[in-house]
Write a protein that holds these residues in place. Sequence first.
Motif, PDB file in Angstrom:
ATOM      1  N   MET A 174    -113.717 -22.323  53.517  1.00  0.00           N
ATOM      2  CA  MET A 174    -112.806 -22.416  52.371  1.00  0.00           C
ATOM      3  C   MET A 174    -113.404 -21.683  51.181  1.00  0.00           C
ATOM      4  SD  MET A 174    -110.438 -25.503  52.248  1.00  0.00           S
ATOM      5  CE  MET A 174    -109.591 -26.069  53.707  1.00  0.00           C
ATOM      6  N   SER A 175    -112.562 -21.270  50.271  1.00  0.00           N
ATOM      7  CA  SER A 175    -113.037 -20.460  49.154  1.00  0.00           C
ATOM      8  C   SER A 175    -113.372 -21.327  47.941  1.00  0.00           C
ATOM      9  CB  SER A 175    -111.960 -19.453  48.789  1.00  0.00           C
ATOM     10  OG  SER A 175    -110.709 -20.108  48.705  1.00  0.00           O
ATOM     11  N   LEU A 176    -114.436 -20.938  47.267  1.00  0.00           N
ATOM     12  CA  LEU A 176    -114.964 -21.697  46.132  1.00  0.00           C
ATOM     13  C   LEU A 176    -115.092 -20.772  44.928  1.00  0.00           C
ATOM     14  CD1 LEU A 176    -116.390 -24.185  44.891  1.00  0.00           C
ATOM     15  CD2 LEU A 176    -118.484 -23.433  46.020  1.00  0.00           C
ATOM     16  N   LEU A 177    -114.587 -21.243  43.803  1.00  0.00           N
ATOM     17  CA  LEU A 177    -114.600 -20.434  42.569  1.00  0.00           C
ATOM     18  C   LEU A 177    -115.244 -21.225  41.456  1.00  0.00           C
ATOM     19  CD1 LEU A 177    -113.436 -18.119  40.661  1.00  0.00           C
ATOM     20  CD2 LEU A 177    -111.324 -19.473  40.574  1.00  0.00           C
ATOM     21  N   VAL A 178    -116.099 -20.562  40.666  1.00  0.00           N
ATOM     22  CA  VAL A 178    -116.673 -21.207  39.487  1.00  0.00           C
ATOM     23  C   VAL A 178    -116.401 -20.332  38.262  1.00  0.00           C
ATOM     24  CG1 VAL A 178    -118.959 -20.198  40.023  1.00  0.00           C
ATOM     25  CG2 VAL A 178    -118.788 -22.052  38.352  1.00  0.00           C
ATOM     26  N   ILE A 179    -116.015 -20.996  37.186  1.00  0.00           N
ATOM     27  CA  ILE A 179    -115.837 -20.310  35.908  1.00  0.00           C
ATOM     28  C   ILE A 179    -116.811 -20.940  34.913  1.00  0.00           C
ATOM     29  CG2 ILE A 179    -114.268 -19.803  33.987  1.00  0.00           C
ATOM     30  CD1 ILE A 179    -112.607 -20.826  37.141  1.00  0.00           C
ATOM     31  N   GLY A 180    -117.703 -20.121  34.358  1.00  0.00           N
ATOM     32  CA  GLY A 180    -118.681 -20.676  33.414  1.00  0.00           C
ATOM     33  C   GLY A 180    -119.556 -19.609  32.796  1.00  0.00           C
ATOM     34  N   THR A 181    -120.729 -20.023  32.338  1.00  0.00           N
ATOM     35  CA  THR A 181    -121.598 -19.088  31.611  1.00  0.00           C
ATOM     36  C   THR A 181    -122.683 -18.474  32.482  1.00  0.00           C
ATOM     37  OG1 THR A 181    -123.085 -20.881  30.931  1.00  0.00           O
ATOM     38  CG2 THR A 181    -121.323 -20.294  29.407  1.00  0.00           C
ATOM     39  N   LEU A 182    -123.052 -17.249  32.106  1.00  0.00           N
ATOM     40  CA  LEU A 182    -124.303 -16.636  32.532  1.00  0.00           C
ATOM     41  C   LEU A 182    -125.086 -16.473  31.234  1.00  0.00           C
ATOM     42  CD1 LEU A 182    -121.803 -15.079  34.243  1.00  0.00           C
ATOM     43  CD2 LEU A 182    -123.827 -14.378  35.536  1.00  0.00           C
ATOM     44  N   ALA A 183    -126.363 -16.766  31.251  1.00  0.00           N
ATOM     45  CA  ALA A 183    -127.093 -16.828  29.986  1.00  0.00           C
ATOM     46  C   ALA A 183    -128.545 -16.453  30.166  1.00  0.00           C
ATOM     47  CB  ALA A 183    -126.994 -18.243  29.418  1.00  0.00           C
ATOM     48  N   PHE A 184    -129.187 -16.245  29.028  1.00  0.00           N
ATOM     49  CA  PHE A 184    -130.643 -16.193  29.010  1.00  0.00           C
ATOM     50  C   PHE A 184    -131.125 -17.421  28.251  1.00  0.00           C
ATOM     51  CE2 PHE A 184    -129.707 -11.607  29.533  1.00  0.00           C
ATOM     52  CZ  PHE A 184    -130.293 -11.477  30.787  1.00  0.00           C
ATOM     53  N   ASP A 185    -132.120 -18.087  28.826  1.00  0.00           N
ATOM     54  CA  ASP A 185    -132.638 -19.310  28.217  1.00  0.00           C
ATOM     55  C   ASP A 185    -134.086 -19.112  27.769  1.00  0.00           C
ATOM     56  OD1 ASP A 185    -130.251 -20.571  28.897  1.00  0.00           O
ATOM     57  OD2 ASP A 185    -131.056 -21.479  30.722  1.00  0.00           O
ATOM     58  N   ASP A 186    -134.390 -19.653  26.598  1.00  0.00           N
ATOM     59  CA  ASP A 186    -135.783 -19.738  26.151  1.00  0.00           C
ATOM     60  C   ASP A 186    -136.159 -21.208  26.209  1.00  0.00           C
ATOM     61  OD1 ASP A 186    -135.651 -17.021  25.632  1.00  0.00           O
ATOM     62  OD2 ASP A 186    -135.066 -17.310  23.536  1.00  0.00           O
ATOM     63  N   VAL A 187    -137.001 -21.546  27.161  1.00  0.00           N
ATOM     64  CA  VAL A 187    -137.258 -22.956  27.463  1.00  0.00           C
ATOM     65  C   VAL A 187    -138.712 -23.328  27.170  1.00  0.00           C
ATOM     66  CG1 VAL A 187    -137.234 -24.726  29.269  1.00  0.00           C
ATOM     67  CG2 VAL A 187    -135.531 -22.892  29.295  1.00  0.00           C
ATOM     68  N   GLU A 188    -138.885 -24.454  26.500  1.00  0.00           N
ATOM     69  CA  GLU A 188    -140.223 -24.997  26.280  1.00  0.00           C
ATOM     70  C   GLU A 188    -140.297 -26.388  26.882  1.00  0.00           C
ATOM     71  OE1 GLU A 188    -141.706 -25.128  22.172  1.00  0.00           O
ATOM     72  OE2 GLU A 188    -140.276 -23.497  21.775  1.00  0.00           O
ATOM     73  N   THR A 189    -141.357 -26.657  27.613  1.00  0.00           N
ATOM     74  CA  THR A 189    -141.614 -28.010  28.091  1.00  0.00           C
ATOM     75  C   THR A 189    -142.998 -28.396  27.567  1.00  0.00           C
ATOM     76  OG1 THR A 189    -142.864 -27.577  30.125  1.00  0.00           O
ATOM     77  CG2 THR A 189    -140.471 -27.271  30.227  1.00  0.00           C
ATOM     78  N   PRO A 190    -143.396 -29.656  27.729  1.00  0.00           N
ATOM     79  CA  PRO A 190    -144.729 -30.028  27.246  1.00  0.00           C
ATOM     80  C   PRO A 190    -145.833 -29.262  27.981  1.00  0.00           C
ATOM     81  CG  PRO A 190    -143.416 -31.987  27.667  1.00  0.00           C
ATOM     82  CD  PRO A 190    -142.657 -30.823  28.229  1.00  0.00           C
ATOM     83  N   TYR A 191    -145.497 -28.639  29.115  1.00  0.00           N
ATOM     84  CA  TYR A 191    -146.528 -28.032  29.956  1.00  0.00           C
ATOM     85  C   TYR A 191    -146.461 -26.513  30.032  1.00  0.00           C
ATOM     86  CZ  TYR A 191    -146.215 -32.904  31.174  1.00  0.00           C
ATOM     87  OH  TYR A 191    -146.152 -34.262  31.080  1.00  0.00           O
TER      88      TYR A 191
END
Lengths: 299, 299
Positions: free
Chosen positions: A1-18
Amino acid sequence: MSLLVIGTLAFDDVETPYAKRDDALGGSATFFAVSSSFFGPVRLVGVVGQDFPDAILARLRDRSICTEGVEIAEGKTFRWGGRYEADWNTRHTLKTELNVFEHFDPKVPSDYCGSDFVFLANAAPAVQMKALAQCTKPRLVMADTMNLWIDIARDELVELLGKVDGLVLNDEEARMLSGERHLISAARKVLEMGPKFVVLKKGEHGAFLISEDAHYAIPAYPVDEVVDPTGAGDSFAGGFMGYLAAAQDTSAATLKRAMLYGTVTASFCVEGFSIDRLEACDRGAIERRFNEFHSIVSL
Amino acid sequence: MSLLVIGTLAFDDVETPYAKRDDALGGSATFFAVSSSFFGPVRLVGVVGQDFPDAILARLRDRSICTEGVEIAEGKTFRWGGRYEADWNTRHTLKTELNVFEHFDPKVPSDYCGSDFVFLANAAPAVQMKALAQCTKPRLVMADTMNLWIDIARDELVELLGKVDGLVLNDEEARMLSGERHLISAARKVLEMGPKFVVLKKGEHGAFLISEDAHYAIPAYPVDEVVDPTGAGDSFAGGFMGYLAAAQDTSAATLKRAMLYGTVTASFCVEGFSIDRLEACDRGAIERRFNEFHSIVSL
């Protein structure tokens, strides 16, 4: 069956404690598409800027993600920046640069319009409805949302809820949308707004499925080490709908199994930055972890 | 089979964001005994002060809880006071008046010494060992502990761990005891210290059982309204061991079912102050909720 997604493509700047990672490939549609691609082909509708490398789109296509619906617009790609606390549940958004996503006008390519399964990733409800209106005969539509839309676009969101089969949301959003403190009461109230089922995401504490004929609660998969929780919710949705589309079924039993697959793809997602860990997986890795998780949650 | 608990009987002064209750009957052994009494008789060893009403002991006896091992000492009964935040996970201890419990020297009545199942509720590890030493042929011993003992009596606690079959502890305690951040790694390290199984309690986020041949994770039962979380952990242990003792079995499959029964008794506990809600239940209510919960967590 066919599956479609509509949403964002992005660049993320991520900080974690580590650790810290800049320019990580992200976006709701990216995480969803990669996670669902283990189960079969997926069609992607979104928008990127001229700064978005062709090579990334090629990488996605290599995973049977059709990128024909990814519009390349004048300007820069959507960029998000955030920092996580050591408990992983507290997230501080440091930047949201909508860029080309600000005027996103989803155009579903004509050969996607007949898709059976449709995921409307988090966006303004009006944009989600615009995308949905182009789908001619969806068998199952699931949407995500966020506190911002519950707050500033409640009427459109309620209208959207009348048109979807499933809604994914976290506990805070469920409480906001329903006005109910107790999560199950909150989910029941959301069901009254239209969806046939609601998936409540509780992050590292698991997920809950509620529909007229199914209540199903699962803990999270006990990952060895969380690296970056970004994308976990969309990866859950991707595994969930990818499995449904492959199973060609939407019965309660299949929705329950889909919850386990969603947990598995989300668990791989959080084990790396961006889609790193997911990209290093194959269907075999998904099935092995599914079996392990299935045994962990089974009597 | 015979079940023995050694622990506290207490009066609690409890504040929640929604209500307040003074002089509530509490204590680890109380919650354990009431929760396990649904499954069969239970023997109670503890100490109370002269202020402890006979009528309460009579109420416990009415539930097939044998109070022969409850010593009445000169002085006042142990008293605890605490306040919960609206998230229910943050608890502020406002008072701890040990009173007669300060010099608690557990004396197991001679006809309890042969008990098959023994629960050592939270106490100084030296006290727990003193009680255990009086048990002549326990088939399964389970202990609880707390951060205080991990901190100030680590050597005695490690010695105790070599003598018990099971340990219940919460996530923070597991991390403290093992020095491992990741919960599963933490539990595995605790297993190396002696116990055959560890039950990790995560409050409203469920519980995890880990042993050599079983990994089992369950979410919490979705209670309609939390009234007072005091005693949830001991009520869990009570339902867990009460079921084991009744089933006369300690196989992995039975331990897993016991996790569900523990969740059920804990869920009733938190729906009222003190043992109010538990006392209003009968075995039928336990079984009905067990069946409901079982269906919620089953594929």
